[in-house]
Design an enzyme around this catalytic site. Structure first.
Site, mmCIF file in Angstrom:
data_model
loop_
_atom_site.group_PDB
_atom_site.id
_atom_site.type_symbol
_atom_site.label_atom_id
_atom_site.label_comp_id
_atom_site.label_asym_id
_atom_site.label_seq_id
_atom_site.Cartn_x
_atom_site.Cartn_y
_atom_site.Cartn_z
ATOM 1 N N ASP A 1 -5.168 0.918 9.506
ATOM 2 C CA ASP A 1 -5.087 1.857 8.386
ATOM 3 C C ASP A 1 -5.723 3.215 8.693
ATOM 4 O O ASP A 1 -6.650 3.663 7.994
ATOM 5 C CB ASP A 1 -5.707 1.257 7.095
ATOM 6 C CG ASP A 1 -5.200 -0.140 6.808
ATOM 7 O OD1 ASP A 1 -4.093 -0.468 7.275
ATOM 8 O OD2 ASP A 1 -5.911 -0.914 6.126
ATOM 9 N N ASP B 1 0.789 -1.249 0.000
ATOM 10 C CA ASP B 1 0.000 0.000 0.000
ATOM 11 C C ASP B 1 0.820 1.299 0.000
ATOM 12 O O ASP B 1 1.824 1.403 0.718
ATOM 13 C CB ASP B 1 -0.865 0.107 1.263
ATOM 14 C CG ASP B 1 -1.596 -1.153 1.609
ATOM 15 O OD1 ASP B 1 -1.539 -2.108 0.850
ATOM 16 O OD2 ASP B 1 -2.223 -1.157 2.679
#
Ligand code: FRU
Length: 489
Positions: free
Chosen positions: A168, A47
């Site tokens: 996250d 990511d």
């Protein structure tokens, strides 16, 4: 190399010079190294994290496991750029130090406050029984690029009713208040997002679950991101576990967005449709930031969880997408390559003409690293392009006006990738004339249709000599007007 817990959970500082040399050597022999995408020096990238504009530069980090092409102890690798195009590698930004992050610095986001860049992340730990323990923490980067880590997490664990799949954090500011949205899994194994509030970025209070009209939507929501575009609220998510539906959700996991209205009092995000962000094969966990001129810029991971790729054998894996500006037209999300991309354009070649029931190789159009723009009109049938063609290889992109589909077919692109999930992707399109912008790099293709209405993002792994471009019109007449610019790295 066989990967065990011991070899997967090593800190970067344990890498010996000999190990690094060996990795660099393997990577340097890879025929699939990219020319204009952010890629790891070796090891695995996933990511994008901490994407922010700070002190006159864009800062971007990515999830990095240094030792090989597998998911293991994650670090944040730092790159920076003045123009979103030329990125300078800065090395590891954030690495695990404390017990609560002993198994990796997971994804998160950046926010600037009082001349400092705060980088919020999920501290990932596995206990003795290998149970996950997640907390949220941060590090601060100063003007000199020095990082200081917070010793204790600011959110030590998930609230009651949720599992340790709690990660996250994306942080933003509204008025004088900071908000944080975190991806989560309910104890009944359904996905959701949780909201926190803070006045100072240090003390966070739990506000509850973000309410949506999508209560049962996958088992875990990863990488949530909330922002505004021209008065519309947008919520991006990477929900895990969606079942395929028509042409949508055919990859192991998929990313998309809601466009609607976010009620900040009731914590209710009102929207009645989830729009898949990408119609291709390899796109996940995108993150956005706002540029100084107000554009909302998105970068995604050009890869997927639980998936191996042909370049893994060369000890590196994955890359990020090119940066894209998000726009909304008729309540639909559009992704447009950032305007800075044109700086990459080198030599130009053009072609214009008609085909009728035939195939034509464009002899002057060879290449593996380029931007190809143009229009294509198909009378009634199947016509399009064959890219990266070689003796046996080709990547097909075509319009099928009878079925009203745009199709990307990587069946014969090169070394096969994730074939269990199929080798063809398509999306509905009622036009018989479409515009194209194709960004080809050594081992990827990103195709933007109709100024970003549809995007197909995919890795492909052809041989080096597969550089041809052909046009074809199977059972119909078709016309093309194309410009190709070679790209320099
Ligand atoms: C998404 C993700 C995140 C997590 C990170 C770990 O790809 O699973 O949810 O923070 O990767 O590398």
């Amino acid at each position: 190399m066989s990967w065990t817990r011991e070899t997967r959970y090593r800190h970067y500082r344990e890498m010996t010079e000999a190990e690094e040399q060996e990795l660099l050597e393997k990577v340097s022999k890879s025929i699939w190294r990219q020319k204009f995408h952010i890629q790891p020096p070796y090891g695995l990238l996933n990511d994008p994290n901490g994407f922010t504009f700070y002190q006159g530069k864009y800062h971007l980090f990515y999830q990095w496991f240094p030792f090989g092409p597998v998911h293991g102890m994650k670090h944040w690798y730092h790159v920076e750029s003045e123009d979103l195009i030329h990125w300078e590698e800065k090395g590891v930004g954030i690495a695990p130090e404390y017990d609560h992050e002993s198994h990796g610095i997971f994804s998160g986001s950046g926010i600037v406050k009082a001349d400092l860049l705060y980088l919020f992340y999920t501290a990932n730990k596995r206990d003795q029984d290998w149970n996950r323990v997640s907390s949220q923490s941060f590090a601060v980067m100063d003007k000199q690029g020095r990082f200081t880590k917070q010793e204790e997490p600011v959110i030590p664990k998930q609230p009651e009713g949720y599992t340790a799949n709690f990660r996250d954090p994306k942080v933003w500011k509204n008025g004088n208040t900071f908000y944080m949205i975190i991806g989560a899994e309910r104890e009944n194994h359904t996905g959701c997002a949780l909201l926190y509030k803070s006045a100072d970025l240090l003390n966070w209070s739990f506000q509850g679950e973000l309410k949506t009209d999508f209560e049962q939507f996958g088992y875990m929501w990863e990488c949530p991101d909330i922002f505004q575009i021209e008065g519309n609220d947008v919520l991006i998510l990477s929900p895990q576990g969606l079942e395929p539906e028509g042409d949508s959700y055919h990859n192991v996991h998929n990313s998309g967005c809601f466009i609607g209205h976010f009620d900040k009092e009731k914590y209710y995000f009102q929207s009645n449709a989830f729009q898949e962000l990408d119609a291709g094969f390899d796109f996940y966990a995108p993150q956005t930031t706002q540029a100084p001129d107000g554009r909302q810029i998105l970068v995604g991971w050009m890869g997927l969880p639980d998936t191996s790729y042909p370049a893994d054998k060369d000890m590196w894996s994955n890359c990020l997408t090119i940066p894209r500006e998000l726009q909304i037209k008729n309540n639909k999300i559009y992704q447009v390559p950032v305007k800075e991309m044109i700086k990459k354009r080198g030599a130009l070649t053009t072609w214009q003409g008609n085909l009728d029931g035939e195939e034509r190789a464009l002899d002057n159009f060879l290449g593996a690293v380029y931007e190809l723009n143009g229009d294509m009109t198909v009378e009634d049938g199947i016509a399009g392009l064959k890219l990266r063609t070689g003796k046996e290889e080709e990547t097909l992109f075509y319009l099928d006006t009878k079925r009203q589909k745009i199709v990307l077919d990587r069946t014969n692109s090169g070394v096969p990738t994730a074939v269990d999930y199929g080798t063809v992707r398509q999306t509905s399109c009622t036009d018989n004339k479409i515009s194209l912008r194709i960004f080809m790099d050594t081992s990827s293709v990103e195709i933007f249709v109709n100024e970003g209405e549809f995007v197909f993002t995919s890795r492909i792994f052809p041989q080096e000599e597969s550089k041809g471009i052909k046009l074809f019109a199977e059972d119909t007449a078709a016309s093309f007007a194309l410009n190709k610019w070679d790209y320099t790295s």
